[in-house]
Enzyme design. Structure first.
Site, PDB file in Angstrom:
ATOM      1  N   ARG A   1       0.733  -1.085  -0.085  1.00  0.00           N
ATOM      2  CA  ARG A   1       0.157  -0.082  -0.148  1.00  0.00           C
ATOM      3  C   ARG A   1       0.936   1.292   0.001  1.00  0.00           C
ATOM      4  NH1 ARG A   1      -5.317  -1.282   3.816  1.00  0.00           N
ATOM      5  NH2 ARG A   1      -6.412  -1.981   2.141  1.00  0.00           N
TER       6      ARG A   1
ATOM      7  N   GLY B   1      -8.911  -8.868  -0.316  1.00  0.00           N
ATOM      8  CA  GLY B   1      -7.640  -9.061   0.176  1.00  0.00           C
ATOM      9  C   GLY B   1      -7.046 -10.576  -0.066  1.00  0.00           C
TER      10      GLY B   1
ATOM     11  N   LYS C   1     -17.852 -16.720   2.956  1.00  0.00           N
ATOM     12  CA  LYS C   1     -19.089 -16.413   3.398  1.00  0.00           C
ATOM     13  C   LYS C   1     -20.107 -15.616   2.257  1.00  0.00           C
ATOM     14  CE  LYS C   1     -19.460 -14.767   7.784  1.00  0.00           C
ATOM     15  NZ  LYS C   1     -18.763 -13.805   8.811  1.00  0.00           N
TER      16      LYS C   1
ATOM     17  N   GLY D   1     -12.955  -3.868   2.178  1.00  0.00           N
ATOM     18  CA  GLY D   1     -14.202  -3.383   2.281  1.00  0.00           C
ATOM     19  C   GLY D   1     -14.699  -2.553   1.216  1.00  0.00           C
TER      20      GLY D   1
HETATM   21  P1  ADP Z   1     -11.562 -11.810  -0.275  1.00  0.00           P
HETATM   22  O1  ADP Z   1     -10.673 -11.311   0.566  1.00  0.00           O
HETATM   23  O2  ADP Z   1     -10.751 -12.050  -1.674  1.00  0.00           O
HETATM   24  O3  ADP Z   1     -12.977 -11.149  -0.475  1.00  0.00           O
HETATM   25  P2  ADP Z   1     -12.736 -13.741   1.248  1.00  0.00           P
HETATM   26  O4  ADP Z   1     -12.341 -13.134   2.480  1.00  0.00           O
HETATM   27  O5  ADP Z   1     -14.209 -13.598   1.094  1.00  0.00           O
HETATM   28  O6  ADP Z   1     -12.150 -13.218  -0.079  1.00  0.00           O
HETATM   29  O7  ADP Z   1     -12.605 -15.436   1.494  1.00  0.00           O
HETATM   30  C1  ADP Z   1     -11.268 -16.113   1.688  1.00  0.00           C
HETATM   31  C2  ADP Z   1     -11.207 -17.192   2.232  1.00  0.00           C
HETATM   32  O8  ADP Z   1     -12.265 -18.276   1.819  1.00  0.00           O
HETATM   33  C3  ADP Z   1      -9.868 -17.922   2.258  1.00  0.00           C
HETATM   34  O9  ADP Z   1      -9.470 -17.880   3.419  1.00  0.00           O
HETATM   35  C4  ADP Z   1     -10.227 -19.384   1.839  1.00  0.00           C
HETATM   36  O10 ADP Z   1      -9.463 -20.328   2.416  1.00  0.00           O
HETATM   37  C5  ADP Z   1     -11.739 -19.372   2.300  1.00  0.00           C
HETATM   38  N1  ADP Z   1     -12.605 -20.560   1.280  1.00  0.00           N
HETATM   39  C6  ADP Z   1     -12.514 -20.454   0.076  1.00  0.00           C
HETATM   40  N2  ADP Z   1     -13.051 -21.661  -0.161  1.00  0.00           N
HETATM   41  C7  ADP Z   1     -13.500 -22.208   0.848  1.00  0.00           C
HETATM   42  C8  ADP Z   1     -14.263 -23.534   1.264  1.00  0.00           C
HETATM   43  N3  ADP Z   1     -14.728 -24.348   0.343  1.00  0.00           N
HETATM   44  N4  ADP Z   1     -14.437 -23.773   2.770  1.00  0.00           N
HETATM   45  C9  ADP Z   1     -13.695 -22.988   3.455  1.00  0.00           C
HETATM   46  N5  ADP Z   1     -13.236 -21.991   3.317  1.00  0.00           N
HETATM   47  C10 ADP Z   1     -13.066 -21.589   2.024  1.00  0.00           C
HETATM   48 MG    MG Z   2     -10.768 -11.829   2.953  1.00  0.00          MG
END
Ligand code: ADP
Ligand code: MG
Length: 411
Positions: free
Chosen positions: A48, A362, A209, A385
């Site tokens: 960053r 992230g 989620k 976010g």
């Molecule tokens: P980002 O930060 O890119 O927005 P998220 O925070 O929503 O992504 O999600 C990332 C997390 O989701 C990772 O730590 C990954 O391990 C987890 N993840 C992905 N697929 C699964 C799964 N099938 N079961 C559990 N966790 C998962």
């Molecule tokens: Mg994340």
């Protein structure tokens, strides 16, 4: 009422290139909220800071005096030495090859004295804004005191523009406020893809989620030609379609929402793809050997940890024909090598030079870096976010408050 900000290619907010900054004192809001080593306090990822350099260099080259500021961590409105921006100032000094004066406060005597004596081409950094309760409360008096240090406000903290805090929104009531290059670039790339995508427009969502991304799914269904849902969130959708998902991640309180989105996709004629097969094991453990199973028929004691090979191939073939791809959220637990394949295949497919490819989130950005593909996509967002709220189609307070380009119609 003012028209909603247009974020796309005809971005209609003023930026530093529209503004005469020579000889001016610039209050520059950066996002220096970076990870520090818990034991040593050293900077562990300076991405960053590096992202802020083009704006800083430009302002200094133009003969402006730069008063940079940021928050770091969550000190909760009190002075906490472990959240001092001193380490950031030191790293910035190294990266710029130029001394960065660091003030002991943000709105006190020390910052006023340093700011007053700052010469064109010089830079200083204020101490952590969140040492003051007024920052997060958007207290007008705190904003006024910050603004009093400078002549012009430059907003470049893309990762924070979804928050109406004093240094993000409040100061715009006291100073002419314009966008820096990082903010402008983020808004042009993500906004351009959302508002004016080169078709077909494919959105890929994953991660753990559904509830984190409810607004994103809803908004992208209005814009995309195809929505791919993978990762942990896919299994709530698979269950909503009466699949047996074993012990995979599932948000039971979101099943109705998932059904609503499946219906919405059908109504709008958006193709919505879920992984047809999955890699499953009893638990997320890299030493176990996963099985490949049909995603609608996962054994009771098994959980899905990655999309399966058929799903990965199907997603890749859809991505190959895309004009624009926005990706947010890994396809599986990519942190474990055995479950990183789906995420890697999707990431590689996006690097086709014919595709406008945008990565947000992230963990998704971390995955792209882990695969060494960062330089091969069109844009990797620095926001978490903020990127999600942008993808949800929400107005960003730190952008809405900036000066409009001359001639923009009021409606
Ligand atoms: P980002 O930060 O890119 O927005 P998220 O925070 O929503 O992504 O999600 C990332 C997390 O989701 C990772 O730590 C990954 O391990 C987890 N993840 C992905 N697929 C699964 C799964 N099938 N079961 C559990 N966790 C998962
Ligand atoms: Mg994340």
């Amino acid at each position: 009422m003012p028209a909603r900000t247009n974020y796309g290619i005809d971005f209609d907010k003023q930026s530093i290139s529209d503004t005469d900054v020579r000889g001016k004192k610039i209050l520059l809001r950066c996002d220096f909220n970076i990870p520090l080593d818990r034991d040593t306090g050293a900077v562990t990822d300076d991405g960053r800071i590096i992202a802020a350099l083009p704006t800083i260099r430009y302002l200094l080259d133009q003969g402006a005096a730069v008063i940079a500021c940021s928050h770091l961590g969550r000190p909760g409105g009190v002075l906490s030495p472990e959240f001092s921006l001193k380490v950031v100032g030191e790293r910035l000094t190294e990266l710029l090859g130029k001394p960065v004066k660091i003030s002991r406060d943000a709105i006190g005597e020390d910052s006023r004295r340093l700011a007053a004596s700052l010469q064109p081409g010089e830079i200083m950094l204020l101490e952590n804004l969140r040492f003051y309760p007024g920052e997060e409360l958007n207290d007008p008096e705190f904003a006024r005191a910050l603004a009093a240090l400078a002549d012009v406000f430059v907003e470049d903290a893309f990762g924070s523009v979804h928050r109406a805090h004093a240094s993000i929104e409040g100061v715009s009531h006291f100073l002419p406020a314009v966008a820096g290059f990082l903010l402008e670039q983020e808004l042009r790339h993500i906004g351009g893809a959302l508002e004016n995508p080169k078709p077909p427009f494919i959105a890929i969502l994953g991660g753990s989620k559904v509830s984190d991304k409810i607004g994103v799914i809803d908004n992208l269904l209005d814009k995309a030609d195809t929505l791919i849902i993978g990762g942990g969130m896919a299994y709530t959708f698979l269950k909503a379609r009466d699949g047996s998902i074993g012990s995979s991640l599932c948000e039971n309180d979101r099943l109705q929402y998932a059904r609503d989105m499946l219906v919405k996709a059908q109504r709008l004629g958006v193709r919505l793809l879920l992984p047809v097969d999955s890699l499953v094991a009893q638990r997320p453990d890299n030493s176990l050997n996963p099985d490949v199973v049909n995603s609608y028929n996962i054994p009771d004691d098994m959980m899905a940890l990655d999309i399966g090979p058929k799903a990965a191939n199907e997603f890749v073939s859809v991505i190959k024909d895309a004009g624009t791809v926005i990706w947010n959220g890994p396809m599986g637990i990519f942190e474990l090598p055995k479950y990183s394949n789906g995420t890697r295949m999707v990431a590689i497919a996006m690097t086709d030079p014919h595709i406008v490819s945008i990565v947000g989130g992230g963990d998704s950005a971390a995955a792209i870096r882990q695969f060494g593909l960062e330089g091969r996509v069109t844009h990797v967002s620095t926001g978490g976010g903020a990127t999600l709220e942008f993808l949800e189609g929400r107005e960003l307070p730190g952008v809405a408050c900036l000066l409009d380009k001359p001639g923009r119609a009021e409606v």
